[in-house]
Design a protein around this motif. Structure first.
Motif, PDB file in Angstrom:
ATOM      1  N   ALA A  92      50.407 -90.866 -38.445  1.00 17.24           N
ATOM      2  CA  ALA A  92      52.287 -90.223 -39.210  1.00 17.24           C
ATOM      3  C   ALA A  92      51.213 -89.122 -39.042  1.00 17.24           C
ATOM      4  O   ALA A  92      50.053 -88.701 -38.728  1.00 17.24           O
ATOM      5  N   ILE A  93      52.336 -87.733 -39.223  1.00 16.93           N
ATOM      6  CA  ILE A  93      51.870 -86.628 -39.213  1.00 16.93           C
ATOM      7  C   ILE A  93      51.916 -86.617 -40.775  1.00 16.93           C
ATOM      8  O   ILE A  93      52.631 -86.500 -41.236  1.00 16.93           O
ATOM      9  N   TYR A  94      50.658 -85.528 -41.034  1.00 19.11           N
ATOM     10  CA  TYR A  94      50.635 -85.248 -42.279  1.00 19.11           C
ATOM     11  C   TYR A  94      50.204 -84.042 -42.335  1.00 19.11           C
ATOM     12  O   TYR A  94      50.036 -83.150 -42.252  1.00 19.11           O
ATOM     13  N   TYR A  95      51.395 -83.817 -43.708  1.00 11.84           N
ATOM     14  CA  TYR A  95      51.557 -82.462 -44.021  1.00 11.84           C
ATOM     15  C   TYR A  95      51.487 -82.123 -45.656  1.00 11.84           C
ATOM     16  O   TYR A  95      51.763 -83.206 -46.726  1.00 11.84           O
ATOM     17  N   CYS A  96      50.871 -80.766 -45.855  1.00 12.52           N
ATOM     18  CA  CYS A  96      50.680 -80.129 -47.266  1.00 12.52           C
ATOM     19  C   CYS A  96      51.982 -79.168 -47.647  1.00 12.52           C
ATOM     20  O   CYS A  96      52.279 -77.959 -46.268  1.00 12.52           O
ATOM     21  N   ALA A  97      52.187 -78.806 -48.377  1.00 13.67           N
ATOM     22  CA  ALA A  97      53.818 -78.061 -49.233  1.00 13.67           C
ATOM     23  C   ALA A  97      53.295 -77.292 -50.542  1.00 13.67           C
ATOM     24  O   ALA A  97      52.901 -78.600 -51.911  1.00 13.67           O
ATOM     25  N   THR A  98      54.001 -76.101 -51.119  1.00 17.30           N
ATOM     26  CA  THR A  98      53.650 -76.526 -52.505  1.00 17.30           C
ATOM     27  C   THR A  98      55.006 -77.109 -53.251  1.00 17.30           C
ATOM     28  O   THR A  98      56.118 -76.754 -52.213  1.00 17.30           O
ATOM     29  N   VAL A  99      54.465 -77.682 -53.914  1.00 17.08           N
ATOM     30  CA  VAL A  99      55.684 -78.405 -54.717  1.00 17.08           C
ATOM     31  C   VAL A  99      55.305 -78.425 -56.227  1.00 17.08           C
ATOM     32  O   VAL A  99      53.893 -79.476 -56.519  1.00 17.08           O
ATOM     33  N   PRO A 100      56.213 -78.559 -56.900  1.00 16.73           N
ATOM     34  CA  PRO A 100      55.696 -79.210 -58.813  1.00 16.73           C
ATOM     35  C   PRO A 100      54.961 -80.631 -58.439  1.00 16.73           C
ATOM     36  O   PRO A 100      56.058 -81.656 -57.579  1.00 16.73           O
ATOM     37  N   CYS A 101      54.382 -80.641 -59.189  1.00 21.63           N
ATOM     38  CA  CYS A 101      53.887 -82.350 -58.764  1.00 21.63           C
ATOM     39  C   CYS A 101      54.069 -83.085 -60.127  1.00 21.63           C
ATOM     40  O   CYS A 101      53.531 -83.152 -61.346  1.00 21.63           O
ATOM     41  N   THR A 102      55.219 -83.807 -59.363  1.00 24.18           N
ATOM     42  CA  THR A 102      55.463 -85.088 -60.470  1.00 24.18           C
ATOM     43  C   THR A 102      55.443 -86.027 -60.373  1.00 24.18           C
ATOM     44  O   THR A 102      55.533 -86.444 -58.602  1.00 24.18           O
ATOM     45  N   LEU A 103      56.399 -86.738 -60.710  1.00 26.62           N
ATOM     46  CA  LEU A 103      56.402 -88.381 -60.078  1.00 26.62           C
ATOM     47  C   LEU A 103      57.695 -88.126 -58.989  1.00 26.62           C
ATOM     48  O   LEU A 103      57.726 -88.983 -57.811  1.00 26.62           O
ATOM     49  N   ARG A 104      58.030 -87.756 -58.868  1.00 27.51           N
ATOM     50  CA  ARG A 104      59.417 -87.497 -57.710  1.00 27.51           C
ATOM     51  C   ARG A 104      59.027 -86.474 -56.633  1.00 27.51           C
ATOM     52  O   ARG A 104      59.599 -87.549 -55.511  1.00 27.51           O
ATOM     53  N   VAL A 105      57.374 -86.038 -56.906  1.00 30.20           N
ATOM     54  CA  VAL A 105      56.974 -86.041 -55.058  1.00 30.20           C
ATOM     55  C   VAL A 105      57.013 -87.589 -54.356  1.00 30.20           C
ATOM     56  O   VAL A 105      56.777 -87.728 -53.041  1.00 30.20           O
ATOM     57  N   VAL A 106      56.113 -88.710 -54.920  1.00 28.62           N
ATOM     58  CA  VAL A 106      56.147 -89.464 -54.668  1.00 28.62           C
ATOM     59  C   VAL A 106      57.141 -90.860 -54.603  1.00 28.62           C
ATOM     60  O   VAL A 106      56.806 -92.236 -54.209  1.00 28.62           O
ATOM     61  N   THR A 107      58.290 -90.684 -54.831  1.00 30.18           N
ATOM     62  CA  THR A 107      59.518 -91.341 -55.315  1.00 30.18           C
ATOM     63  C   THR A 107      60.288 -91.234 -54.099  1.00 30.18           C
ATOM     64  O   THR A 107      61.170 -91.590 -53.912  1.00 30.18           O
ATOM     65  N   GLY A 108      60.109 -90.178 -53.702  1.00 28.00           N
ATOM     66  CA  GLY A 108      61.145 -88.987 -52.416  1.00 28.00           C
ATOM     67  C   GLY A 108      62.573 -88.630 -53.450  1.00 28.00           C
ATOM     68  O   GLY A 108      63.354 -88.634 -52.669  1.00 28.00           O
ATOM     69  N   LYS A 109      62.765 -88.106 -54.357  1.00 31.91           N
ATOM     70  CA  LYS A 109      63.265 -87.919 -55.608  1.00 31.91           C
ATOM     71  C   LYS A 109      63.621 -85.826 -55.325  1.00 31.91           C
ATOM     72  O   LYS A 109      63.753 -85.589 -56.526  1.00 31.91           O
ATOM     73  N   VAL A 110      62.658 -85.497 -54.795  1.00 37.87           N
ATOM     74  CA  VAL A 110      62.351 -83.995 -55.173  1.00 37.87           C
ATOM     75  C   VAL A 110      63.701 -83.355 -54.031  1.00 37.87           C
ATOM     76  O   VAL A 110      63.290 -83.269 -52.847  1.00 37.87           O
ATOM     77  N   PRO A 111      64.184 -82.176 -55.351  1.00 33.13           N
ATOM     78  CA  PRO A 111      65.236 -81.664 -53.667  1.00 33.13           C
ATOM     79  C   PRO A 111      64.607 -80.791 -53.121  1.00 33.13           C
ATOM     80  O   PRO A 111      63.083 -80.044 -53.505  1.00 33.13           O
ATOM     81  N   GLU A 112      64.991 -80.505 -51.907  1.00 32.26           N
ATOM     82  CA  GLU A 112      64.520 -79.264 -51.097  1.00 32.26           C
ATOM     83  C   GLU A 112      64.121 -78.008 -51.520  1.00 32.26           C
ATOM     84  O   GLU A 112      63.277 -77.223 -51.405  1.00 32.26           O
ATOM     85  N   GLU A 113      64.703 -77.629 -52.501  1.00 32.56           N
ATOM     86  CA  GLU A 113      64.709 -76.200 -53.036  1.00 32.56           C
ATOM     87  C   GLU A 113      63.441 -76.398 -54.328  1.00 32.56           C
ATOM     88  O   GLU A 113      63.298 -74.928 -53.842  1.00 32.56           O
ATOM     89  N   ASP A 114      62.771 -77.289 -54.329  1.00 32.73           N
ATOM     90  CA  ASP A 114      61.176 -76.954 -55.196  1.00 32.73           C
ATOM     91  C   ASP A 114      60.341 -77.035 -53.990  1.00 32.73           C
ATOM     92  O   ASP A 114      59.313 -76.470 -54.461  1.00 32.73           O
ATOM     93  N   PHE A 115      60.353 -76.928 -52.645  1.00 31.01           N
ATOM     94  CA  PHE A 115      59.301 -76.211 -51.782  1.00 31.01           C
ATOM     95  C   PHE A 115      59.760 -75.238 -51.483  1.00 31.01           C
ATOM     96  O   PHE A 115      60.767 -75.160 -51.258  1.00 31.01           O
ATOM     97  N   GLY A 116      57.940 -74.753 -51.380  1.00 29.21           N
ATOM     98  CA  GLY A 116      58.304 -73.356 -51.416  1.00 29.21           C
ATOM     99  C   GLY A 116      57.324 -73.603 -49.932  1.00 29.21           C
ATOM    100  O   GLY A 116      58.214 -73.470 -48.508  1.00 29.21           O
ATOM    101  N   SER A 117      55.869 -73.158 -49.338  1.00 34.23           N
ATOM    102  CA  SER A 117      55.393 -73.255 -47.644  1.00 34.23           C
ATOM    103  C   SER A 117      54.845 -74.389 -47.202  1.00 34.23           C
ATOM    104  O   SER A 117      54.850 -74.792 -47.829  1.00 34.23           O
ATOM    105  N   TRP A 118      54.955 -74.594 -46.486  1.00 31.26           N
ATOM    106  CA  TRP A 118      54.602 -75.982 -45.601  1.00 31.26           C
ATOM    107  C   TRP A 118      53.598 -75.216 -44.486  1.00 31.26           C
ATOM    108  O   TRP A 118      53.602 -74.611 -43.621  1.00 31.26           O
ATOM    109  N   GLY A 119      52.892 -76.544 -44.142  1.00 27.49           N
ATOM    110  CA  GLY A 119      51.697 -76.035 -43.374  1.00 27.49           C
ATOM    111  C   GLY A 119      52.628 -76.748 -42.013  1.00 27.49           C
ATOM    112  O   GLY A 119      53.660 -77.251 -41.910  1.00 27.49           O
ATOM    113  N   GLN A 120      52.201 -76.319 -40.818  1.00 21.03           N
ATOM    114  CA  GLN A 120      52.310 -77.233 -39.770  1.00 21.03           C
ATOM    115  C   GLN A 120      52.125 -78.919 -38.962  1.00 21.03           C
ATOM    116  O   GLN A 120      52.166 -78.661 -38.294  1.00 21.03           O
ATOM    117  N   GLY A 121      51.229 -79.254 -39.773  1.00 22.66           N
ATOM    118  CA  GLY A 121      50.845 -80.176 -40.134  1.00 22.66           C
ATOM    119  C   GLY A 121      49.546 -80.913 -39.248  1.00 22.66           C
ATOM    120  O   GLY A 121      49.437 -80.579 -37.703  1.00 22.66           O
TER     121      GLY A 121
END
Length: 128
Positions: A92-121
């Motif tokens: 896959a293409i792997y990306y990092c992003a600023t986001v609160p580290c909660t279980l929602r990150v790994v369960t796919g339930k993070v609201p888009e507004e919780d994300f800050g910056s993204w890398g290019q992958g």
């Protein structure tokens, strides 16, 4: 503004290892919680792992538990993803992003507004 840059991807055989890096620059006087995500062709984006700003909290997706390890070096403003025992399905293409580290990150339930910056992958390909 915080800028994130991923590196370390490449082609590796099944069972091999890679270490991805997510380097932050710019607005770095705050310690950000970081998540790693991946996007494979034809699949939804998947949260892989995350780590809190202090490094005291981590969460991993079930698909990578025991194989991937997230860590950080705040002195270098860098978060790492050590990937061992790689499988073709990790491609896959792997990306990092600023986001609160909660279980929602790994369960796919993070609201888009919780994300800050993204890398290019960075591309990870696991193939023999």
């Amino acid at each position: 503004q915080l800028k994130l840059v991923e590196s370390g991807g490449g082609l590796v055989q099944p069972g091999g290892s890679l270490r991805l890096s997510c380097a932050g620059s710019g607005f770095t006087q705050y310690i950000y919680s970081i998540g790693w995500f991946r996007k494979a062709p034809g699949k939804e984006r998947e949260g892989v792992s995350c780590i809190s700003g202090s490094g005291g909290t981590t969460n991993d997706a079930d698909s990578v538990k025991g194989r991937f390890t997230i860590s950080r070096d705040n002195a270098l403003n860098t978060v790492y993803l050590q990937m061992n025992s790689l499988k073709p399905e990790d491609t896959a293409i792997y990306y990092c992003a600023t986001v609160p580290c909660t279980l929602r990150v790994v369960t796919g339930k993070v609201p888009e507004e919780d994300f800050g910056s993204w890398g290019q992958g960075t591309q990870v390909t696991v193939s023999s």
